[in-house]
Design a protein around this motif. Sequence first.
Motif, PDB file in Angstrom:
ATOM      1  N   GLY A  21      25.499   5.845 -19.180  1.00  0.00           N
ATOM      2  CA  GLY A  21      25.257   5.525 -17.785  1.00  0.00           C
ATOM      3  C   GLY A  21      26.432   5.805 -16.874  1.00  0.00           C
ATOM      4  O   GLY A  21      27.555   6.076 -17.320  1.00  0.00           O
ATOM      5  N   ALA A  22      26.156   5.700 -15.570  1.00  0.00           N
ATOM      6  CA  ALA A  22      27.148   6.050 -14.557  1.00  0.00           C
ATOM      7  C   ALA A  22      28.358   5.117 -14.588  1.00  0.00           C
ATOM      8  O   ALA A  22      29.493   5.547 -14.361  1.00  0.00           O
ATOM      9  CB  ALA A  22      26.506   6.041 -13.171  1.00  0.00           C
ATOM     10  N   ALA A  23      28.144   3.839 -14.865  1.00  0.00           N
ATOM     11  CA  ALA A  23      29.253   2.886 -14.860  1.00  0.00           C
ATOM     12  C   ALA A  23      30.315   3.264 -15.888  1.00  0.00           C
ATOM     13  O   ALA A  23      31.525   3.215 -15.599  1.00  0.00           O
ATOM     14  CB  ALA A  23      28.724   1.471 -15.129  1.00  0.00           C
ATOM     15  N   GLU A  24      29.885   3.651 -17.090  1.00  0.00           N
ATOM     16  CA  GLU A  24      30.836   4.059 -18.120  1.00  0.00           C
ATOM     17  C   GLU A  24      31.544   5.351 -17.740  1.00  0.00           C
ATOM     18  O   GLU A  24      32.740   5.518 -17.994  1.00  0.00           O
ATOM     19  CB  GLU A  24      30.123   4.230 -19.462  1.00  0.00           C
ATOM     20  CG  GLU A  24      29.737   2.934 -20.137  1.00  0.00           C
ATOM     21  CD  GLU A  24      30.936   2.158 -20.660  1.00  0.00           C
ATOM     22  OE1 GLU A  24      31.604   2.631 -21.591  1.00  0.00           O
ATOM     23  OE2 GLU A  24      31.212   1.072 -20.120  1.00  0.00           O
ATOM     24  N   ALA A  25      30.820   6.283 -17.122  1.00  0.00           N
ATOM     25  CA  ALA A  25      31.416   7.552 -16.715  1.00  0.00           C
ATOM     26  C   ALA A  25      32.502   7.334 -15.664  1.00  0.00           C
ATOM     27  O   ALA A  25      33.581   7.952 -15.722  1.00  0.00           O
ATOM     28  CB  ALA A  25      30.342   8.499 -16.177  1.00  0.00           C
ATOM     29  N   ILE A  26      32.245   6.471 -14.700  1.00  0.00           N
ATOM     30  CA  ILE A  26      33.234   6.185 -13.664  1.00  0.00           C
ATOM     31  C   ILE A  26      34.442   5.465 -14.263  1.00  0.00           C
ATOM     32  O   ILE A  26      35.600   5.761 -13.935  1.00  0.00           O
ATOM     33  CB  ILE A  26      32.610   5.350 -12.535  1.00  0.00           C
ATOM     34  CG1 ILE A  26      31.488   6.130 -11.847  1.00  0.00           C
ATOM     35  CG2 ILE A  26      33.673   4.952 -11.519  1.00  0.00           C
ATOM     36  CD1 ILE A  26      31.923   7.412 -11.202  1.00  0.00           C
ATOM     37  N   ALA A  27      34.193   4.519 -15.160  1.00  0.00           N
ATOM     38  CA  ALA A  27      35.299   3.828 -15.833  1.00  0.00           C
ATOM     39  C   ALA A  27      36.142   4.812 -16.637  1.00  0.00           C
ATOM     40  O   ALA A  27      37.377   4.710 -16.670  1.00  0.00           O
ATOM     41  CB  ALA A  27      34.749   2.727 -16.741  1.00  0.00           C
ATOM     42  N   ALA A  28      35.490   5.770 -17.279  1.00  0.00           N
ATOM     43  CA  ALA A  28      36.209   6.794 -18.052  1.00  0.00           C
ATOM     44  C   ALA A  28      37.086   7.639 -17.144  1.00  0.00           C
ATOM     45  O   ALA A  28      38.240   7.961 -17.491  1.00  0.00           O
ATOM     46  CB  ALA A  28      35.208   7.682 -18.789  1.00  0.00           C
ATOM     47  N   ALA A  29      36.561   8.018 -15.997  1.00  0.00           N
ATOM     48  CA  ALA A  29      37.345   8.816 -15.058  1.00  0.00           C
ATOM     49  C   ALA A  29      38.579   8.054 -14.592  1.00  0.00           C
ATOM     50  O   ALA A  29      39.656   8.634 -14.413  1.00  0.00           O
ATOM     51  CB  ALA A  29      36.476   9.216 -13.870  1.00  0.00           C
ATOM     52  N   ASP A  30      38.448   6.736 -14.403  1.00  0.00           N
ATOM     53  CA  ASP A  30      39.611   5.949 -13.989  1.00  0.00           C
ATOM     54  C   ASP A  30      40.656   5.875 -15.101  1.00  0.00           C
ATOM     55  O   ASP A  30      41.861   5.935 -14.831  1.00  0.00           O
ATOM     56  CB  ASP A  30      39.168   4.540 -13.593  1.00  0.00           C
ATOM     57  CG  ASP A  30      40.314   3.734 -13.025  1.00  0.00           C
ATOM     58  OD1 ASP A  30      40.737   4.011 -11.884  1.00  0.00           O
ATOM     59  OD2 ASP A  30      40.819   2.833 -13.738  1.00  0.00           O
ATOM     60  N   ILE A  31      40.200   5.748 -16.349  1.00  0.00           N
ATOM     61  CA  ILE A  31      41.145   5.763 -17.479  1.00  0.00           C
ATOM     62  C   ILE A  31      41.909   7.085 -17.499  1.00  0.00           C
ATOM     63  O   ILE A  31      43.137   7.124 -17.665  1.00  0.00           O
ATOM     64  CB  ILE A  31      40.403   5.545 -18.808  1.00  0.00           C
ATOM     65  CG1 ILE A  31      39.802   4.152 -18.869  1.00  0.00           C
ATOM     66  CG2 ILE A  31      41.344   5.764 -19.993  1.00  0.00           C
ATOM     67  CD1 ILE A  31      38.881   3.923 -20.061  1.00  0.00           C
ATOM     68  N   ALA A  32      41.180   8.192 -17.322  1.00  0.00           N
ATOM     69  CA  ALA A  32      41.817   9.505 -17.313  1.00  0.00           C
ATOM     70  C   ALA A  32      42.754   9.647 -16.125  1.00  0.00           C
ATOM     71  O   ALA A  32      43.827  10.265 -16.234  1.00  0.00           O
ATOM     72  CB  ALA A  32      40.748  10.599 -17.285  1.00  0.00           C
ATOM     73  N   ALA A  33      42.371   9.083 -14.977  1.00  0.00           N
ATOM     74  CA  ALA A  33      43.230   9.150 -13.795  1.00  0.00           C
ATOM     75  C   ALA A  33      44.544   8.422 -14.030  1.00  0.00           C
ATOM     76  O   ALA A  33      45.597   8.832 -13.525  1.00  0.00           O
ATOM     77  CB  ALA A  33      42.490   8.562 -12.593  1.00  0.00           C
ATOM     78  N   GLU A  34      44.491   7.337 -14.804  1.00  0.00           N
ATOM     79  CA  GLU A  34      45.724   6.616 -15.129  1.00  0.00           C
ATOM     80  C   GLU A  34      46.596   7.424 -16.090  1.00  0.00           C
ATOM     81  O   GLU A  34      47.825   7.480 -15.947  1.00  0.00           O
ATOM     82  CB  GLU A  34      45.398   5.258 -15.745  1.00  0.00           C
ATOM     83  CG  GLU A  34      46.632   4.447 -16.115  1.00  0.00           C
ATOM     84  CD  GLU A  34      46.288   3.115 -16.746  1.00  0.00           C
ATOM     85  OE1 GLU A  34      47.183   2.246 -16.816  1.00  0.00           O
ATOM     86  OE2 GLU A  34      45.130   2.932 -17.174  1.00  0.00           O
ATOM     87  N   ARG A  35      45.961   8.072 -17.059  1.00  0.00           N
ATOM     88  CA  ARG A  35      46.712   8.851 -18.040  1.00  0.00           C
ATOM     89  C   ARG A  35      47.332  10.106 -17.436  1.00  0.00           C
ATOM     90  O   ARG A  35      48.427  10.526 -17.831  1.00  0.00           O
ATOM     91  CB  ARG A  35      45.777   9.266 -19.188  1.00  0.00           C
ATOM     92  CG  ARG A  35      45.287   8.121 -20.051  1.00  0.00           C
ATOM     93  CD  ARG A  35      44.286   8.637 -21.082  1.00  0.00           C
ATOM     94  NE  ARG A  35      43.776   7.574 -21.939  1.00  0.00           N
ATOM     95  CZ  ARG A  35      42.787   7.742 -22.813  1.00  0.00           C
ATOM     96  NH1 ARG A  35      42.204   8.935 -22.930  1.00  0.00           N
ATOM     97  NH2 ARG A  35      42.374   6.733 -23.547  1.00  0.00           N
ATOM     98  N   TYR A  36      46.629  10.711 -16.483  1.00  0.00           N
ATOM     99  CA  TYR A  36      47.065  11.983 -15.896  1.00  0.00           C
ATOM    100  C   TYR A  36      47.173  11.814 -14.377  1.00  0.00           C
ATOM    101  O   TYR A  36      46.193  12.016 -13.657  1.00  0.00           O
ATOM    102  CB  TYR A  36      46.087  13.100 -16.239  1.00  0.00           C
ATOM    103  CG  TYR A  36      45.780  13.197 -17.716  1.00  0.00           C
ATOM    104  CD1 TYR A  36      46.680  13.789 -18.590  1.00  0.00           C
ATOM    105  CD2 TYR A  36      44.594  12.663 -18.240  1.00  0.00           C
ATOM    106  CE1 TYR A  36      46.411  13.866 -19.948  1.00  0.00           C
ATOM    107  CE2 TYR A  36      44.324  12.737 -19.592  1.00  0.00           C
ATOM    108  CZ  TYR A  36      45.234  13.338 -20.448  1.00  0.00           C
ATOM    109  OH  TYR A  36      44.964  13.410 -21.787  1.00  0.00           O
TER     110      TYR A  36
END
Length: 353
Positions: A21-36
């Motif tokens: 779902g969209a909620a997990e996808a957005i959360a994943a993008a935020d994790i990646a934004a923190e890493r990179y």
Amino acid sequence: MTVTTNRSPIIALDVMSGEAGAAEAIAAADIAAERYPRLSFLLFGRQDVIAAELVRWPRLASRAQIIHCDDVIGMSDKPSQALRRARSTSMGMAINAVKQGDANAAVSAGNTGALMAMSLFALRTMPGIDRPALAAVLPTLKSESVMLDLGANTECDATNLVQFAVMGAAFARTVLGLERPRVALLNIGEEELKGTGEIRAAAAVLKGARLPMKFIGFVEGDKIGSGDVDVVVTDGFSGNIAVKTAEGTSRLVTGLLGNAFRASIWGKLGYFIARGALQSLRAHLDPNAHNGAVFLGLNGLVVKSHGGANARGLANAIGVAHDLVADDVSRRIRDDLAGVDMASATAAAPDAA
């Protein structure tokens, strides 16, 4: 808008596809934004859904643009059906962003067949590559390895296998950080006379090629997980069966261990004693930890996430896309192809012994 890889890599994320779902996808993008910290996003999907989720993630919101689209490719949709709807779907529009130069890579957790068909239709294959291949990172006893093809091509000739080896080695140099990855062709034996004519012809070409890899010949299926080979090359039919068998065996072993530990008081005591080692094993085999398969050989980067990956797993797939962009893996593949005599691979393959 034109992408700028030296400043801020841009990922086109298909938010709506996939099982999580969209909620997990957005959360994943935020994790990646923190890493990179230099990474930014184009988020494809329903604007109202994405905007509502972004309120929870201000860091991501400052580095993301929403691209609205109503249509979503379902997991059961046929590739032919998906192609007809490419321009209106979150998956198709994300891929098109790569084609138009608005993003450096596309990431989707959606229908694999549809993603492959759309990517090939929109991006086409690189010069010198006849067919793209699906490559992924797999756990081994020692660390990790790369395997391809995992299902994009059910039948392959010697030229295809050689091209897969070149692409797989370039991929391994990027995601595994290996200067000269060890490459082997999956076969029914390690002896030179074993296997089909296509496999043996591909081996002959790779032995004589000047490439940043170490070609070590053939590897059998029971050695895939040993960690003695960094890149396993095969056709998509055998590769898909091999990886699904490995995944099933992993579930079998962990299931049997769970049953044994629950069977008696002594088993429960054994679990308590070995809990740390078992947690380490579970983490090593977790598909989310190795998430992010790539369609190599296209004029653009497309990364496939497991459909049911959680936020951490999808963030790892985004990380794979980031690394491939940063390392310019497409350039690596083009440069490496120049060191291969493809004329030898296209020669008539000898009959299998």
